[in-house]
Design an enzyme around this catalytic site. Structure first.
Site, PDB file in Angstrom:
ATOM      1  N   ASP A 143       0.860  -1.187   0.000  1.00 42.14           N
ATOM      2  CA  ASP A 143       0.000   0.000   0.000  1.00 42.14           C
ATOM      3  C   ASP A 143       0.893   1.232   0.000  1.00 42.14           C
ATOM      4  OD1 ASP A 143      -0.005   1.002   3.157  1.00 42.14           O
ATOM      5  OD2 ASP A 143       0.077  -1.181   2.996  1.00 42.14           O
ATOM      6  N   ASP A 145      -9.407   3.759   5.983  1.00 43.29           N
ATOM      7  CA  ASP A 145      -8.275   3.746   6.910  1.00 43.29           C
ATOM      8  C   ASP A 145      -8.692   4.546   8.131  1.00 43.29           C
ATOM      9  OD1 ASP A 145      -5.928   4.198   8.331  1.00 43.29           O
ATOM     10  OD2 ASP A 145      -4.730   4.708   6.585  1.00 43.29           O
ATOM     11  N   GLU A 189      -7.814   4.999  12.170  1.00 47.55           N
ATOM     12  CA  GLU A 189      -6.792   4.669  13.153  1.00 47.55           C
ATOM     13  C   GLU A 189      -6.495   5.884  14.016  1.00 47.55           C
ATOM     14  OE1 GLU A 189      -2.722   4.729  11.364  1.00 47.55           O
ATOM     15  OE2 GLU A 189      -3.825   4.551   9.464  1.00 47.55           O
TER      16      GLU A 189
END
Length: 283
Positions: A83, A172, A174
């Site tokens: 990624d 994503d 986090e």
């Protein structure tokens, strides 16, 4: 979201327990567990069932499953991937292919105002060398709604098509790199934000997004909410030789980011299965 357990009622103990009674209890228990597992988060549309990790031909064949006691480590048949974001700039995709990468996630957007300036080169370049590729969005839940960010993501490269070459978009979510770890949201509000993003992405593309997260952040900031596992494949980030504990709710994972250093640019990933199984996953 916590669900109330059914009340336990007292009943007389029969003088002579029968084997049929024990069998009936076991069948009822199994039915209750199956029914509970099939429930999705309130307001989240039901998706097609994820591939069963117990299926020997499924996309998770070769990995240990939660509760078996077996170590979770990189299997011999896993598909290597990577990624990347704007930090990697223009990527030498031919070299990445030669070094073993067969899929890639490329950062497309962040919040509702940032676009990866290297997205075109990275997304198109990975496709041109033969990789299966997809896009991911970095969530900023304190800036705007989940729906707004999902729409921004889809409008700027984060879509999905049934072409046999595209991974479903990934969220994503986090630790906040700009402030408070959970973006100032309590677990209920955070779970609603994620559901808002997931529902909107599903409405726009027909697929639920993959969720990229860490076990510590997820359990801390969503209150160990288990409601996303039925719809959202897990892309777990944990650097080390073994996968370790998964975020609450998931019994298996789809992708493991096991390092940020290695032969490939950016994050080092592995798909939980072989190449044929990866193609099943994206279809």
């Amino acid at each position: 979201m916590l669900r109330a357990r059914s009340d336990h009622r007292r009943r007389r103990r029969p003088r002579r327990p029968r084997r049929t009674f024990g069998l009936l209890c076991a069948l009822l228990t199994a039915a209750a567990l199956t029914s509970g597992a099939a429930q999705a988060a309130p307001g989240v549309p039901r998706a097609a069932p994820l591939l069963d990790p117990r299926d020997p031909d499924g996309a998770w064949a070769g990995y240990s499953v939660e509760g078996t006691g077996s170590p979770r480590s990189l299997p011999a048949g896993g598909v290597a991937g990577m990624d990347v974001s704007g930090h990697q700039g223009d990527v030498d995709w031919a070299k990445a292919w030669a070094d073993g990468a067969r899929f890639a996630y490329v950062k497309a957007t962040e919040g509702t105002g940032f676009r990866n300036s290297s997205f075109a080169q990275q997304y198109a370049g990975s496709h041109q060398v033969g990789m299966i590729r997809g896009a991911y969005h970095f969530a900023l839940p304190d800036r705007s709604s989940g729906a707004e960010q999902a729409n921004f993501f889809v409008d700027n490269g984060g879509g999905w098509s049934r072409d046999g070459r595209t991974l479903p978009g990934a969220l994503d979510i986090e630790y906040n790199p700009y402030g408070e770890a959970c973006y100032g949201l309590d677990p209920v509000a955070m779970s609603r934000w994620i559901a808002d993003f997931s529902n909107t992405y599903h409405a726009r593309t027909g697929r639920f997004p993959v969720i990229y997260t860490t076990t510590n952040w997820w359990n801390r900031c969503t209150g160990a909410n288990p409601d996303f596992a039925p719809n959202n494949p897990l892309w777990i980030a944990r650097y080390g030789p073994q996968l370790g504990q998964l975020p609450a709710g998931w019994g298996f994972h789809t992708i493991w980011q096991h390092s940020d250093r290695g032969p490939l640019p950016g994050g080092q990933d592995v798909f939980n299965g072989d190449l044929q199984q990866l193609r099943r996953f994206i279809s």
